[in-house]
Motif scaffolding. Structure first.
Motif, mmCIF file in Angstrom:
data_model
loop_
_atom_site.group_PDB
_atom_site.id
_atom_site.type_symbol
_atom_site.label_atom_id
_atom_site.label_comp_id
_atom_site.label_asym_id
_atom_site.label_seq_id
_atom_site.Cartn_x
_atom_site.Cartn_y
_atom_site.Cartn_z
ATOM 1 N N ALA A 91 -5.769 10.701 -8.166
ATOM 2 C CA ALA A 91 -6.193 10.345 -6.808
ATOM 3 C C ALA A 91 -5.500 11.240 -5.779
ATOM 4 C CB ALA A 91 -5.900 8.871 -6.521
ATOM 5 N N ALA A 92 -4.234 11.544 -5.995
ATOM 6 C CA ALA A 92 -3.510 12.424 -5.072
ATOM 7 C C ALA A 92 -4.127 13.818 -5.065
ATOM 8 C CB ALA A 92 -2.030 12.485 -5.459
ATOM 9 N N LYS A 93 -4.567 14.281 -6.238
ATOM 10 C CA LYS A 93 -5.233 15.590 -6.314
ATOM 11 C C LYS A 93 -6.563 15.541 -5.558
ATOM 12 C CE LYS A 93 -6.632 19.025 -9.720
ATOM 13 N NZ LYS A 93 -6.739 19.277 -11.170
ATOM 14 N N ALA A 94 -7.289 14.446 -5.693
ATOM 15 C CA ALA A 94 -8.549 14.293 -4.953
ATOM 16 C C ALA A 94 -8.297 14.250 -3.451
ATOM 17 C CB ALA A 94 -9.279 13.036 -5.423
ATOM 18 N N SER A 95 -7.156 13.721 -3.062
ATOM 19 C CA SER A 95 -6.789 13.683 -1.645
ATOM 20 C C SER A 95 -6.703 15.098 -1.069
ATOM 21 C CB SER A 95 -5.454 12.946 -1.472
ATOM 22 O OG SER A 95 -5.026 12.985 -0.137
ATOM 23 N N LEU A 96 -6.301 16.060 -1.895
ATOM 24 C CA LEU A 96 -6.243 17.459 -1.439
ATOM 25 C C LEU A 96 -7.621 17.937 -0.995
ATOM 26 C CD1 LEU A 96 -3.957 18.985 -4.219
ATOM 27 C CD2 LEU A 96 -3.319 18.550 -1.827
ATOM 28 N N ARG A 97 -8.649 17.545 -1.738
ATOM 29 C CA ARG A 97 -10.011 17.957 -1.376
ATOM 30 C C ARG A 97 -10.456 17.288 -0.067
ATOM 31 N NH1 ARG A 97 -10.110 18.340 -6.909
ATOM 32 N NH2 ARG A 97 -10.834 20.362 -7.612
ATOM 33 N N LEU A 98 -10.065 16.035 0.106
ATOM 34 C CA LEU A 98 -10.392 15.345 1.359
ATOM 35 C C LEU A 98 -9.712 16.030 2.541
ATOM 36 C CD1 LEU A 98 -10.119 11.605 0.231
ATOM 37 C CD2 LEU A 98 -12.176 13.027 0.403
ATOM 38 N N LEU A 99 -8.468 16.442 2.341
ATOM 39 C CA LEU A 99 -7.749 17.165 3.397
ATOM 40 C C LEU A 99 -8.457 18.482 3.716
ATOM 41 C CD1 LEU A 99 -4.065 16.521 2.294
ATOM 42 C CD2 LEU A 99 -5.148 15.719 4.406
ATOM 43 N N GLY A 100 -8.915 19.168 2.682
ATOM 44 C CA GLY A 100 -9.635 20.420 2.881
ATOM 45 C C GLY A 100 -10.890 20.217 3.714
ATOM 46 N N ALA A 101 -11.615 19.135 3.452
ATOM 47 C CA ALA A 101 -12.821 18.837 4.225
ATOM 48 C C ALA A 101 -12.468 18.542 5.683
ATOM 49 C CB ALA A 101 -13.562 17.658 3.602
ATOM 50 N N GLU A 102 -11.386 17.795 5.907
ATOM 51 C CA GLU A 102 -10.977 17.492 7.284
ATOM 52 C C GLU A 102 -10.517 18.746 8.017
ATOM 53 O OE1 GLU A 102 -8.139 14.286 7.463
ATOM 54 O OE2 GLU A 102 -9.584 12.820 6.706
ATOM 55 N N LEU A 103 -9.901 19.672 7.292
ATOM 56 C CA LEU A 103 -9.418 20.911 7.913
ATOM 57 C C LEU A 103 -10.551 21.746 8.499
ATOM 58 C CD1 LEU A 103 -6.595 22.425 5.675
ATOM 59 C CD2 LEU A 103 -6.483 21.890 8.109
ATOM 60 N N THR A 104 -11.750 21.625 7.948
ATOM 61 C CA THR A 104 -12.873 22.425 8.454
ATOM 62 C C THR A 104 -13.241 22.045 9.884
ATOM 63 O OG1 THR A 104 -14.560 20.947 7.554
ATOM 64 C CG2 THR A 104 -13.837 22.773 6.143
ATOM 65 N N THR A 105 -12.908 20.817 10.305
ATOM 66 C CA THR A 105 -13.230 20.397 11.673
ATOM 67 C C THR A 105 -11.996 20.178 12.545
ATOM 68 O OG1 THR A 105 -13.309 18.083 10.975
ATOM 69 C CG2 THR A 105 -15.392 19.298 10.978
ATOM 70 N N ASP A 106 -10.820 20.074 11.919
ATOM 71 C CA ASP A 106 -9.599 19.811 12.687
ATOM 72 C C ASP A 106 -8.421 20.556 12.064
ATOM 73 O OD1 ASP A 106 -7.415 18.870 14.098
ATOM 74 O OD2 ASP A 106 -7.689 16.772 13.525
ATOM 75 N N PRO A 107 -8.003 21.673 12.682
ATOM 76 C CA PRO A 107 -6.897 22.450 12.106
ATOM 77 C C PRO A 107 -5.539 21.741 12.174
ATOM 78 C CG PRO A 107 -7.558 23.347 14.229
ATOM 79 C CD PRO A 107 -8.524 22.259 13.905
ATOM 80 N N ASP A 108 -5.460 20.649 12.932
ATOM 81 C CA ASP A 108 -4.190 19.935 13.084
ATOM 82 C C ASP A 108 -4.085 18.691 12.193
ATOM 83 O OD1 ASP A 108 -3.294 21.762 15.020
ATOM 84 O OD2 ASP A 108 -4.448 20.712 16.563
ATOM 85 N N VAL A 109 -4.905 18.618 11.161
ATOM 86 C CA VAL A 109 -4.865 17.482 10.230
ATOM 87 C C VAL A 109 -3.470 17.389 9.619
ATOM 88 C CG1 VAL A 109 -5.689 16.723 7.961
ATOM 89 C CG2 VAL A 109 -7.299 17.557 9.650
ATOM 90 N N PRO A 110 -2.870 16.197 9.615
ATOM 91 C CA PRO A 110 -1.567 16.055 8.945
ATOM 92 C C PRO A 110 -1.710 16.368 7.455
ATOM 93 C CG PRO A 110 -2.045 14.121 10.307
ATOM 94 C CD PRO A 110 -3.297 14.942 10.248
#
Length: 170
Positions: free
Chosen positions: A58-77
């Protein structure tokens, strides 16, 4: 299937939604769990060890979710997040991977057992892992090393009632 402990990949933005709405809809309903297929894929390992494997998935899958959020928000924690919950109505998905399950719907806060989140110290390694996760899955040894750097950071454990305070501190 009876009640099962599942590990839902998430991000800080998703934790904020959970806190505000009192429930969380996993992306595409995907979560991870100690499934029969996962148990069969390991020659040894007790219940706790195999649950930890599902949480790491699940933590590895979280990396992909972060990647998707980064495409619209460069300041994603840059912090991996995993939500552990005890739910009913889980469908096994061994066609996707040993630990993958599909949830039947949103998960209410009342069934969440714990929240796991990277500490601030992991941010640099997590950002690098977000960029490398797909290559690591394809067997690139350098990318696997980068992913390992992020995985070396243990996720911190929080009780569900600590979520509002945790989010305030971010």
């Amino acid at each position: 299937m009876n009640e099962l402990r599942v590990y839902i990949p998430a991000t800080v933005a998703m934790l904020r939604e959970l806190n505000a709405d009192g429930e969380l809809a996993a992306i595409t309903g995907t979560a991870f769990a100690l499934t029969p297929a996962l148990r069969e894929s390991y020659a040894t390992g007790g219940e706790e060890e195999l649950e930890y494997v599902a949480m790491l998935d699940a933590a590895k899958a979280s990396l992909r979710l972060l990647g998707a959020e980064l495409t619209t928000d460069p300041d994603v924690p840059m912090r991996r997040a995993v939500i552990a919950a005890d739910v009913d109505g889980v469908e096994l998905r061994p066609d996707l991977d040993h630990s993958v399950v599909k949830l039947s719907g949103p998960v209410p806060l009342k069934v969440i057992a714990s929240v796991h989140l990277d500490t601030e110290e992991a941010a640099v390694a997590v950002r690098a892992a977000v960029a490398a996760v797909d290559a690591a899955d394809m067997g690139d040894p350098d990318a696997e090393f980068v992913l390992g750097d992020a995985e070396d950071h243990e996720l911190a454990w929080y009780a569900p009632q600590e979520l509002p305070f945790l989010l305030e501190l971010l």
